[in-house]
Motif scaffolding. Structure first.
Motif, PDB file in Angstrom:
ATOM      1  N   TYR A 183       9.899 -23.881 -34.256  1.00  0.00           N
ATOM      2  CA  TYR A 183       8.874 -22.915 -33.897  1.00  0.00           C
ATOM      3  C   TYR A 183       9.119 -22.570 -32.436  1.00  0.00           C
ATOM      4  O   TYR A 183       9.855 -23.258 -31.727  1.00  0.00           O
ATOM      5  CB  TYR A 183       7.470 -23.490 -34.106  1.00  0.00           C
ATOM      6  N   THR A 184       8.532 -21.496 -31.984  1.00  0.00           N
ATOM      7  CA  THR A 184       8.828 -21.001 -30.641  1.00  0.00           C
ATOM      8  C   THR A 184       7.745 -21.418 -29.659  1.00  0.00           C
ATOM      9  O   THR A 184       6.550 -21.250 -29.927  1.00  0.00           O
ATOM     10  CB  THR A 184       8.950 -19.465 -30.652  1.00  0.00           C
ATOM     11  N   VAL A 185       8.187 -21.982 -28.542  1.00  0.00           N
ATOM     12  CA  VAL A 185       7.263 -22.346 -27.470  1.00  0.00           C
ATOM     13  C   VAL A 185       7.616 -21.527 -26.229  1.00  0.00           C
ATOM     14  O   VAL A 185       8.773 -21.162 -26.015  1.00  0.00           O
ATOM     15  CB  VAL A 185       7.339 -23.855 -27.138  1.00  0.00           C
ATOM     16  N   LYS A 186       6.614 -21.226 -25.440  1.00  0.00           N
ATOM     17  CA  LYS A 186       6.840 -20.447 -24.222  1.00  0.00           C
ATOM     18  C   LYS A 186       7.303 -21.346 -23.090  1.00  0.00           C
ATOM     19  O   LYS A 186       6.787 -22.453 -22.907  1.00  0.00           O
ATOM     20  CB  LYS A 186       5.552 -19.721 -23.814  1.00  0.00           C
ATOM     21  N   ILE A 187       8.270 -20.875 -22.347  1.00  0.00           N
ATOM     22  CA  ILE A 187       8.685 -21.553 -21.116  1.00  0.00           C
ATOM     23  C   ILE A 187       7.713 -21.108 -20.025  1.00  0.00           C
ATOM     24  O   ILE A 187       7.626 -19.919 -19.708  1.00  0.00           O
ATOM     25  CB  ILE A 187      10.129 -21.183 -20.738  1.00  0.00           C
ATOM     26  N   THR A 188       6.957 -22.028 -19.490  1.00  0.00           N
ATOM     27  CA  THR A 188       5.880 -21.662 -18.564  1.00  0.00           C
ATOM     28  C   THR A 188       6.207 -21.947 -17.104  1.00  0.00           C
ATOM     29  O   THR A 188       5.466 -21.533 -16.218  1.00  0.00           O
ATOM     30  CB  THR A 188       4.579 -22.410 -18.934  1.00  0.00           C
ATOM     31  N   SER A 189       7.290 -22.657 -16.846  1.00  0.00           N
ATOM     32  CA  SER A 189       7.618 -22.955 -15.453  1.00  0.00           C
ATOM     33  C   SER A 189       9.081 -22.636 -15.185  1.00  0.00           C
ATOM     34  O   SER A 189       9.936 -22.806 -16.053  1.00  0.00           O
ATOM     35  CB  SER A 189       7.326 -24.428 -15.125  1.00  0.00           C
ATOM     36  N   TYR A 190       9.320 -22.155 -13.998  1.00  0.00           N
ATOM     37  CA  TYR A 190      10.680 -21.834 -13.576  1.00  0.00           C
ATOM     38  C   TYR A 190      10.710 -21.796 -12.056  1.00  0.00           C
ATOM     39  O   TYR A 190       9.671 -21.782 -11.386  1.00  0.00           O
ATOM     40  CB  TYR A 190      11.123 -20.480 -14.152  1.00  0.00           C
ATOM     41  N   ALA A 191      11.903 -21.800 -11.520  1.00  0.00           N
ATOM     42  CA  ALA A 191      12.086 -21.643 -10.083  1.00  0.00           C
ATOM     43  C   ALA A 191      12.993 -20.439  -9.857  1.00  0.00           C
ATOM     44  O   ALA A 191      13.747 -20.044 -10.748  1.00  0.00           O
ATOM     45  CB  ALA A 191      12.707 -22.902  -9.480  1.00  0.00           C
ATOM     46  N   TRP A 192      12.902 -19.857  -8.669  1.00  0.00           N
ATOM     47  CA  TRP A 192      13.785 -18.721  -8.399  1.00  0.00           C
ATOM     48  C   TRP A 192      14.246 -18.745  -6.952  1.00  0.00           C
ATOM     49  O   TRP A 192      13.622 -19.341  -6.079  1.00  0.00           O
ATOM     50  CB  TRP A 192      13.104 -17.395  -8.739  1.00  0.00           C
ATOM     51  N   ASP A 193      15.371 -18.121  -6.733  1.00  0.00           N
ATOM     52  CA  ASP A 193      15.992 -18.043  -5.406  1.00  0.00           C
ATOM     53  C   ASP A 193      16.760 -16.723  -5.371  1.00  0.00           C
ATOM     54  O   ASP A 193      16.820 -16.007  -6.376  1.00  0.00           O
ATOM     55  CB  ASP A 193      16.913 -19.247  -5.206  1.00  0.00           C
ATOM     56  N   GLN A 194      17.358 -16.419  -4.243  1.00  0.00           N
ATOM     57  CA  GLN A 194      18.120 -15.176  -4.179  1.00  0.00           C
ATOM     58  C   GLN A 194      19.258 -15.279  -3.178  1.00  0.00           C
ATOM     59  O   GLN A 194      19.225 -16.075  -2.241  1.00  0.00           O
ATOM     60  CB  GLN A 194      17.225 -14.000  -3.809  1.00  0.00           C
ATOM     61  N   SER A 195      20.275 -14.492  -3.424  1.00  0.00           N
ATOM     62  CA  SER A 195      21.360 -14.296  -2.477  1.00  0.00           C
ATOM     63  C   SER A 195      21.347 -12.812  -2.119  1.00  0.00           C
ATOM     64  O   SER A 195      20.429 -12.074  -2.513  1.00  0.00           O
ATOM     65  CB  SER A 195      22.702 -14.698  -3.102  1.00  0.00           C
ATOM     66  N   GLU A 196      22.329 -12.362  -1.423  1.00  0.00           N
ATOM     67  CA  GLU A 196      22.354 -10.948  -1.036  1.00  0.00           C
ATOM     68  C   GLU A 196      22.448 -10.039  -2.259  1.00  0.00           C
ATOM     69  O   GLU A 196      21.834  -8.973  -2.303  1.00  0.00           O
ATOM     70  CB  GLU A 196      23.547 -10.683  -0.112  1.00  0.00           C
ATOM     71  N   LYS A 197      23.178 -10.483  -3.301  1.00  0.00           N
ATOM     72  CA  LYS A 197      23.435  -9.618  -4.450  1.00  0.00           C
ATOM     73  C   LYS A 197      22.684 -10.001  -5.717  1.00  0.00           C
ATOM     74  O   LYS A 197      22.581  -9.188  -6.642  1.00  0.00           O
ATOM     75  CB  LYS A 197      24.937  -9.604  -4.755  1.00  0.00           C
TER      76      LYS A 197
END
Length: 227
Positions: A69-83
């Motif tokens: 069955y499908t569960v939602k991913i509720t947490s994540y992290a994010w970052d960035q570079s120039e591109k």
């Protein structure tokens, strides 16, 4: 090369490493061979697990839909570079399932990830209203140990303040209004409240006194308090 051939090659590599290890006399050479042996053993275990899962799916194509069955991913992290904007999804054992089980879909202002048949479940996340446009055709995924890394290609190299437009609106809403576009008294009250909360006892007494005098003037029709 299909997965069966990959397993056969790894088994042959492991056998040859074992033979070389038996013949090696130098300690440094022995250590290097042991390290490589462990790497091959780990890769072989992963490939065997993938083959076993594939065999189960081929034997009963509906098995994953029955059990999963499908569960939602509720947490994540994010970052960035120039591109790129990088989104990190932590999912245990995701590196052990076939690469095709991790599906991604990109539009100019959104992305979605569907991880199928991981520990008997499907895992999904959709992020809408990205702060700035991305280039879907140059965006992609990377599978790492217990992690899916989503690489969203920026259309421009500008730095993102946050990930979505909704987050930006929320931050702006929380800021005191000091540009005069809203009711001036709203901005004044917000600033007074902050000064009062952060001030010492003497400051609080001063503000209370000024407020009381202001209220008395308002009742008498003398207007707002003079700051």
């Amino acid at each position: 090369m299909d997965i069966t051939e990959q397993i056969e090659q790894l088994e042959a590599d492991l056998q040859e490493l074992g033979s070389l290890l038996e013949k090696a006399e130098r300690k440094r050479v022995q250590e290097l061979l042991k390290q490589e042996q462990k790497k091959v053993e780990k890769e072989l275990t992963t490939k065997r697990q993938q083959k076993e899962q594939r065999t189960k799916r081929e034997a009963d194509p509906s098995a994953s839909s029955k059990a999963g069955y499908t569960v939602k991913i509720t947490s994540y992290a994010w970052d960035q570079s120039e591109k790129f904007v990088k989104i990190y999804l932590n999912l245990n054992n995701v590196h052990k399932i076939p690469l095709e089980n991790v599906e991604t879909d990109f539009t100019e202002r959104s992305l979605s990830v569907l991880v199928k048949d991981l520990d008997g479940k499907n895992h999904q996340i959709t992020i809408l209203n990205l702060l700035h446009p991305i280039d879907g055709k140059d965006s992609y995924k990377k599978i790492k140990t217990d992690m899916v890394l989503i690489m969203c290609k920026k259309q421009t190299t500008k730095k993102w303040e946050c990930l979505t437009a909704v987050e930006k609106q929320s931050k702006e809403k929380d800021k005191p209004n000091v540009d005069g576009t809203a009711d001036p008294s709203d901005g004044l009250m917000t600033m007074l409240k902050k000064i009062y909360e952060d001030g010492d006892d003497e400051m609080k007494r001063t503000i209370n006194k000024a407020w009381s005098e202001s209220q008395e003037k308002k009742i008498k029709g003398e207007g707002m308090m003079d700051l």
